[in-house]
Write an enzyme that holds these catalytic residues in place. Structure first.
Site, PDB file in Angstrom:
ATOM      1  N   ASP A   1      66.763  78.410  88.819  1.00 12.01           N
ATOM      2  CA  ASP A   1      67.163  77.672  87.372  1.00 12.01           C
ATOM      3  C   ASP A   1      67.777  78.548  86.343  1.00 12.01           C
ATOM      4  OD1 ASP A   1      64.848  78.578  87.111  1.00 12.01           O
ATOM      5  OD2 ASP A   1      63.932  76.563  87.122  1.00 12.01           O
TER       6      ASP A   1
ATOM      7  N   ASN B   1      52.659  70.469  84.832  1.00  8.61           N
ATOM      8  CA  ASN B   1      52.911  69.130  85.070  1.00  8.61           C
ATOM      9  C   ASN B   1      53.615  68.788  86.421  1.00  8.61           C
ATOM     10  OD1 ASN B   1      55.420  70.044  85.254  1.00  8.61           O
ATOM     11  ND2 ASN B   1      56.249  68.845  83.350  1.00  8.61           N
TER      12      ASN B   1
ATOM     13  N   HIS C   1      55.906  70.419  88.030  1.00 11.51           N
ATOM     14  CA  HIS C   1      57.426  70.641  88.318  1.00 11.51           C
ATOM     15  C   HIS C   1      57.491  71.882  89.436  1.00 11.51           C
ATOM     16  CE1 HIS C   1      58.000  73.392  84.513  1.00 11.51           C
ATOM     17  NE2 HIS C   1      57.793  74.011  85.552  1.00 11.51           N
TER      18      HIS C   1
ATOM     19  N   GLU D   1      61.385  68.163  86.796  1.00 16.91           N
ATOM     20  CA  GLU D   1      60.402  67.512  86.117  1.00 16.91           C
ATOM     21  C   GLU D   1      59.853  66.148  86.693  1.00 16.91           C
ATOM     22  OE1 GLU D   1      59.059  69.508  84.110  1.00 16.91           O
ATOM     23  OE2 GLU D   1      60.362  70.183  82.231  1.00 16.91           O
TER      24      GLU D   1
HETATM   25  P1  PGA Z   1      54.825  80.174  85.139  1.00 15.13           P
HETATM   26  O1  PGA Z   1      55.776  79.022  85.347  1.00 15.13           O
HETATM   27  O2  PGA Z   1      54.838  81.107  86.496  1.00 15.13           O
HETATM   28  O3  PGA Z   1      55.145  80.934  83.964  1.00 15.13           O
HETATM   29  O4  PGA Z   1      53.240  79.462  84.963  1.00 15.13           O
HETATM   30  C1  PGA Z   1      55.840  78.226  86.357  1.00 15.13           C
HETATM   31  C2  PGA Z   1      56.697  77.172  86.282  1.00 15.13           C
HETATM   32  O5  PGA Z   1      56.649  76.684  85.261  1.00 15.13           O
HETATM   33  O6  PGA Z   1      57.363  76.858  87.289  1.00 15.13           O
END
Ligand code: PGA
Length: 239
Positions: free
Chosen positions: A67, A135, A137, A142
């Site tokens: 992304d 959450n 994702h 999302e």
């Molecule tokens: P993080 O993010 O590794 O910074 O916890 C993971 C994500 O949001 O996919």
């Protein structure tokens, strides 16, 4: 699903890094999908260490990132392009022409997403690395009413904005991003997901034991034939 539980993030980094190195040593021209965020950083450090020790080369590897933020200059310190270069690509022998990103500043984001998906379909991702949001994702897919398909422009949820805005001290965090879709991620031959910390425990429960639902996008991984989940004990606490 293959569940791997470790005590520390460093142990996870060694296990995930060795899995990726094995893939690259078996097939140097592997197509690797990379992720940003805090979770894969120890793995990237370990890959750089192994590269410096001559245990692996990335010179024939092709990469795709999951992304990229919209409306953020690519040279901004918070762009995922910058993140990947600072945390991995600048320190290994990957060729810049083999590095692929969604262009979050493309004028026509739909055409940009089609370009990216066509390239992924042509090259085919061997191993996709993932983090997971609190959450549920994956990438920036999302929680929603339906599973997403190919790459698309997404409006980020408040949970994601709250989690990631800690990195934005000068400019406000973008509220939109381009992301690979769920179906694009599921086409990867092997998927490795890393989760550390208690804040991921609910998401990990949903991913491993929950109903398969777009409310927890990661739950779709239950039907992928080759998934490895690497967790510390805090992230695995609700299993
Ligand atoms: P993080 O993010 O590794 O910074 O916890 C993971 C994500 O949001 O996919």
């Amino acid at each position: 699903m293959n569940l791997h539980i470790f005590d520390t993030a460093e142990q996870i980094a060694v296990a995930v890094g060795n899995m990726m190195i094995e893939q690259l040593n078996e097939k140097p021209e592997s197509v690797m999908g990379f992720a940003t965020g805090a979770s894969p950083v120890p793995t990237y450090k370990y890959l750089i260490k192994c590269f410096n020790e001559g245990k692996v080369s990335f010179k024939d590897m092709t990469t795709f990132n999951l992304d990229e933020y919209c409306d953020l200059p690519v040279e901004d310190k918070n762009s995922y392009f910058t993140f990947m270069h600072e945390n991995l690509f600048n320190h290994i022998d990957v060729k810049e022409e083999n590095v692929n990103f969604l262009n979050g500043n493309a004028e026509d984001s739909e055409a940009e997403c089609v370009r990216y998906d066509n390239l992924i379909d042509e090259k085919k991702i061997d191993v996709q690395l993932l983090g997971i949001g609190q959450n549920g994702h994956i990438g920036f897919n999302e929680p929603a009413d339906k599973f997403t398909k190919g790459s698309f422009k997404v409006q980020l949820t408040q949970s994601t904005i709250d989690a990631n805005s800690i990195y934005f001290d000068e400019n406000p965090m973008p509220h939109y991003a381009l992301t690979m879709g769920t179906v694009s991620i599921m086409k990867s031959k092997k998927i490795i997901l890393i989760a550390t910390g208690a804040s991921k425990a609910d998401a990990i429960y949903g991913l491993v034991n929950g109903e398969i639902t777009p409310n927890c996008p990661a739950s779709i991984l239950q039907v992928h034939p080759d998934v490895h989940i690497f967790m510390d004990k805090a992230a695995a606490a609700k299993l």
